[in-house]
Design an enzyme around this catalytic site. Structure first.
Site, PDB file in Angstrom:
ATOM      1  N   ASP A 291      -0.727  63.397  60.731  1.00 25.26           N
ATOM      2  CA  ASP A 291      -1.154  64.590  60.017  1.00 25.26           C
ATOM      3  C   ASP A 291      -0.140  65.685  60.323  1.00 25.26           C
ATOM      4  OD1 ASP A 291      -2.718  66.366  58.556  1.00 25.26           O
ATOM      5  OD2 ASP A 291      -4.014  66.824  60.261  1.00 25.26           O
TER       6      ASP A 291
ATOM      7  N   GLU B 234      -0.671  69.673  59.689  1.00 24.74           N
ATOM      8  CA  GLU B 234      -1.322  70.833  60.283  1.00 24.74           C
ATOM      9  C   GLU B 234      -2.267  70.383  61.403  1.00 24.74           C
ATOM     10  OE1 GLU B 234      -2.319  74.093  57.241  1.00 24.74           O
ATOM     11  OE2 GLU B 234      -2.280  72.256  56.032  1.00 24.74           O
TER      12      GLU B 234
END
Length: 209
Positions: free
Chosen positions: A17, A19
């Site tokens: 991922d 953020e």
């Protein structure tokens, strides 16, 4: 980069991922800059990504926030502490893709600061400088990317994420890790191991090399 791992096999794959794992939450930085409290909400708070984006788009519209306004904020952001060194190590030992529910139009200055890692995310819909909507790469993009890498490309896949929208990705990977996930998410998915920082994630992944 070494094209083989220590066992002589092709490099395994790592999906991250963006953020909350490599960069701070963009919309939270917008919230801090604008004082709009509800922009602090993330996928750690709401399980429905669509509901979250509806809230964000309404707030952006109601407050006349343009793509240029957000980009000025993003340009001042920096990757998380330790993220650049971790990513450099990861790219030397794995095939690496960032698989995110962010948007190319928002995050590119931070992609640049991390030396342009491979990124799979979504697009914003714009009318001039006005943000009018968004277009998903595909429904359930994170899980489908993992499945394609495993089933079509025949890689072993590791993954790390921090939020509700990462659960399907982590469960679909051969090994998934929570990265600094909050307690209310960890408690709901106790089968996923939680990692406290980039150094610990590196140590865990080194066990598979």
């Amino acid at each position: 980069m070494n094209p083989l791992n220590s066992s002589g096999d092709n490099l395994d794959y790592l999906c991250l991922d963006f953020e909350g794992v490599l960069i701070p939450e963009i919309w939270q930085e917008v919230s801090k800059a604008t004082g709009i409290e509800d922009l602090m909400l993330t996928t750690q708070d709401l399980e429905s990504y669509e509901e979250l984006m509806d809230i964000r788009l309404k707030l952006v519209s109601d407050n006349n926030i343009t793509i240029h306004d957000i980009m000025e904020i993003v340009k001042k952001m920096e990757p998380m502490d330790g993220a650049a060194d971790f990513l450099s190590w990861a790219r030397d030992n794995f095939q690496v893709s960032i698989v995110s529910d962010t948007f190319y139009e928002l995050c590119w200055p931070l992609v640049r600061k991390l030396n342009y890692p491979h990124l799979i995310c979504h697009h914003l819909e714009l009318n001039g400088s006005e943000i009018t909507g968004y277009k998903l790469k595909q429904d359930n993009n994170k899980q489908k990317v993992i499945e394609a890498i495993k089933e079509t490309m025949k890689f072993k896949v590791f993954a790390a994420g921090d939020s509700y929208n990462d659960i399907n990705m982590l469960n679909s990977a051969d090994q998934g890790f929570f990265f600094q996930a909050p307690s209310h998410i960890k408690e709901k998915y106790p089968h996923l191991e939680t990692i406290k920082d980039h150094n610990e994630l590196k140590i865990k992944l080194e066990n598979y090399l």
